[in-house]
Design a protein around this motif. Structure first.
Motif, mmCIF file in Angstrom:
data_model
loop_
_atom_site.group_PDB
_atom_site.id
_atom_site.type_symbol
_atom_site.label_atom_id
_atom_site.label_comp_id
_atom_site.label_asym_id
_atom_site.label_seq_id
_atom_site.Cartn_x
_atom_site.Cartn_y
_atom_site.Cartn_z
ATOM 1 N N ILE A 52 33.928 62.076 136.408
ATOM 2 C CA ILE A 52 34.161 63.330 135.693
ATOM 3 C C ILE A 52 32.851 64.119 135.690
ATOM 4 O O ILE A 52 31.807 63.604 135.292
ATOM 5 N N VAL A 53 32.906 65.356 136.154
ATOM 6 C CA VAL A 53 31.724 66.224 136.190
ATOM 7 C C VAL A 53 31.830 67.208 135.033
ATOM 8 O O VAL A 53 32.780 68.001 134.964
ATOM 9 N N VAL A 54 30.873 67.155 134.112
ATOM 10 C CA VAL A 54 30.910 67.998 132.917
ATOM 11 C C VAL A 54 29.897 69.133 133.066
ATOM 12 O O VAL A 54 28.684 68.904 133.071
ATOM 13 N N ALA A 55 30.417 70.348 133.180
ATOM 14 C CA ALA A 55 29.582 71.534 133.396
ATOM 15 C C ALA A 55 29.726 72.531 132.257
ATOM 16 O O ALA A 55 29.517 73.729 132.447
ATOM 17 N N SER A 56 30.049 72.057 131.069
ATOM 18 C CA SER A 56 30.277 72.943 129.920
ATOM 19 C C SER A 56 29.033 73.727 129.511
ATOM 20 O O SER A 56 29.142 74.783 128.891
ATOM 21 N N LEU A 57 27.855 73.209 129.849
ATOM 22 C CA LEU A 57 26.608 73.861 129.454
ATOM 23 C C LEU A 57 26.164 74.928 130.451
ATOM 24 O O LEU A 57 25.225 75.675 130.192
ATOM 25 N N ILE A 58 26.834 75.001 131.582
ATOM 26 C CA ILE A 58 26.434 75.923 132.649
ATOM 27 C C ILE A 58 27.041 77.301 132.404
ATOM 28 O O ILE A 58 28.225 77.429 132.098
ATOM 29 N N ASP A 59 26.216 78.348 132.572
ATOM 30 C CA ASP A 59 26.640 79.711 132.252
ATOM 31 C C ASP A 59 27.016 80.550 133.476
ATOM 32 O O ASP A 59 27.845 81.452 133.375
ATOM 33 N N LYS A 60 26.399 80.291 134.613
ATOM 34 C CA LYS A 60 26.570 81.189 135.762
ATOM 35 C C LYS A 60 27.829 80.850 136.552
ATOM 36 O O LYS A 60 28.002 79.712 137.003
ATOM 37 N N PRO A 61 28.697 81.834 136.750
ATOM 38 C CA PRO A 61 29.934 81.603 137.508
ATOM 39 C C PRO A 61 29.682 81.097 138.931
ATOM 40 O O PRO A 61 30.478 80.327 139.462
ATOM 41 N N GLU A 123 36.728 55.231 126.222
ATOM 42 C CA GLU A 123 37.612 55.002 127.366
ATOM 43 C C GLU A 123 36.916 54.244 128.488
ATOM 44 O O GLU A 123 37.498 54.029 129.554
ATOM 45 N N GLY A 124 35.667 53.854 128.253
ATOM 46 C CA GLY A 124 34.961 53.027 129.227
ATOM 47 C C GLY A 124 34.063 53.768 130.190
ATOM 48 O O GLY A 124 33.544 53.168 131.148
ATOM 49 N N TYR A 125 33.847 55.059 129.947
ATOM 50 C CA TYR A 125 32.979 55.834 130.834
ATOM 51 C C TYR A 125 31.509 55.654 130.462
ATOM 52 O O TYR A 125 31.161 55.576 129.280
ATOM 53 N N THR A 126 30.659 55.616 131.485
ATOM 54 C CA THR A 126 29.212 55.649 131.287
ATOM 55 C C THR A 126 28.779 57.107 131.339
ATOM 56 O O THR A 126 29.094 57.831 132.293
ATOM 57 N N ILE A 127 28.043 57.553 130.316
ATOM 58 C CA ILE A 127 27.631 58.953 130.219
ATOM 59 C C ILE A 127 26.264 59.106 130.871
ATOM 60 O O ILE A 127 25.270 58.558 130.399
ATOM 61 N N ILE A 128 26.228 59.851 131.966
ATOM 62 C CA ILE A 128 25.017 59.980 132.787
ATOM 63 C C ILE A 128 24.503 61.405 132.722
ATOM 64 O O ILE A 128 25.229 62.348 133.044
ATOM 65 N N GLY A 129 23.256 61.571 132.310
ATOM 66 C CA GLY A 129 22.654 62.897 132.274
ATOM 67 C C GLY A 129 21.737 63.105 133.461
ATOM 68 O O GLY A 129 21.041 62.177 133.895
ATOM 69 N N VAL A 130 21.770 64.309 134.009
ATOM 70 C CA VAL A 130 20.847 64.662 135.087
ATOM 71 C C VAL A 130 19.641 65.312 134.429
ATOM 72 O O VAL A 130 19.650 66.495 134.103
ATOM 73 N N LEU A 150 29.345 62.593 134.528
ATOM 74 C CA LEU A 150 28.093 63.251 134.874
ATOM 75 C C LEU A 150 27.924 64.509 134.028
ATOM 76 O O LEU A 150 28.703 65.462 134.162
ATOM 77 N N LEU A 151 26.924 64.517 133.148
ATOM 78 C CA LEU A 151 26.663 65.671 132.298
ATOM 79 C C LEU A 151 25.527 66.493 132.896
ATOM 80 O O LEU A 151 24.404 66.002 133.039
ATOM 81 N N LEU A 152 25.831 67.744 133.241
ATOM 82 C CA LEU A 152 24.836 68.650 133.810
ATOM 83 C C LEU A 152 24.297 69.574 132.732
ATOM 84 O O LEU A 152 25.039 70.013 131.846
ATOM 85 N N GLU A 157 17.812 75.698 129.906
ATOM 86 C CA GLU A 157 17.403 74.800 128.828
ATOM 87 C C GLU A 157 17.686 73.328 129.117
ATOM 88 O O GLU A 157 17.290 72.452 128.341
ATOM 89 N N GLY A 158 18.373 73.042 130.196
ATOM 90 C CA GLY A 158 18.692 71.655 130.500
ATOM 91 C C GLY A 158 19.709 71.090 129.515
ATOM 92 O O GLY A 158 20.567 71.806 129.000
ATOM 93 N N ILE A 159 19.599 69.799 129.230
ATOM 94 C CA ILE A 159 20.486 69.142 128.271
ATOM 95 C C ILE A 159 19.813 69.157 126.900
ATOM 96 O O ILE A 159 18.697 68.657 126.755
ATOM 97 N N PRO A 160 20.452 69.734 125.879
ATOM 98 C CA PRO A 160 19.827 69.812 124.557
ATOM 99 C C PRO A 160 19.617 68.432 123.934
ATOM 100 O O PRO A 160 20.320 67.476 124.254
#
Length: 207
Positions: A52-61, A123-130, A150-152, A157-160
């Motif tokens: 799962i790729v999590v891009a909720s913090l990304i602003d640019k389309p 649910e058994g996912y490993t949360i990985i930050g870049v 994968l949390l981007l 500001e990167g990951i808060p």
């Protein structure tokens, strides 16, 4: 109590948000996410990926559109965005080249990320930050679990800090240049590819 009521309201809102999934055109909005992953893999002849790729913090389309394209090409199971309105943006569509029609998209607002990450952990996912931290793993040495999230970070500001605490691991990309940061889409693409490469190798070894 007031706090209990607020928690109940939050839970109701969270249930609604999770149902905003677009596995492919003309799908049922309330389709279970895991079922969506499996159906998509079967229909498109792709591996049953658990990335799962999590891009909720990304602003640019443009970055979101590029990530959508990359995630679809390499068979990620879902792309999480801060708002589904992004997919109507012309810049997003220019970069995604219709990938949003073939990839499950989930809307999770930045303010809901803590709850979302905690749920995925159960649910058994490993949360990985870049992210580059003192304890980050080198991408060339990291072995991705099958169920990886994968949390981007945000472009600027990167990951808060409040989300760093919820990560299981940070992974960084080895660099040799003077400039010490990659575009977030490029960073995401490198990790998505490495996850895919490792899973392909694993599948071949099991055959």
């Amino acid at each position: 109590t007031g706090s209990h009521s607020a928690e109940a309201d939050s839970q109701t809102e969270w249930t609604d948000v999770q149902k905003k999934i677009i596995p492919w055109k003309n799908s049922t909005p309330s389709l279970d996410l895991e079922t969506a992953f499996q159906d998509r893999a079967a229909k498109l002849g792709k591996s049953n990926s658990r990335l799962i790729v999590v891009a909720s913090l990304i602003d640019k389309p443009t970055n979101l559109g590029g990530l959508c394209r990359t995630s679809e090409i390499f068979g990620a199971s879902a792309l999480v965005v801060g708002s589904l309105h992004y997919i109507q943006d012309k810049q997003f569509q220019h970069l995604s080249v219709s990938a949003e029609q073939w990839l499950p998209l989930v809307e999770v607002k930045p303010s809901q990320l803590v709850d979302y990450l905690q749920q995925k952990k159960t649910e058994g996912y490993t949360i990985i930050g870049v992210e580059q931290t003192a304890k980050s793993f080198d991408l060339t040495e990291y072995c991705f679990p099958e169920k990886s999230l994968l949390l981007l970070g945000n472009e600027h500001e990167g990951i808060p800090a409040n989300l760093i605490h919820h990560l299981d691991v940070c992974v960084e990309i080895p660099q040799q240049g003077i400039i010490r940061s990659l575009n977030v889409h490029v960073s995401g693409a490198l990790l998505i590819w490495e996850y895919t490469r490792q899973q392909v190798i694993k599948q071949k070894q099991q055959q």
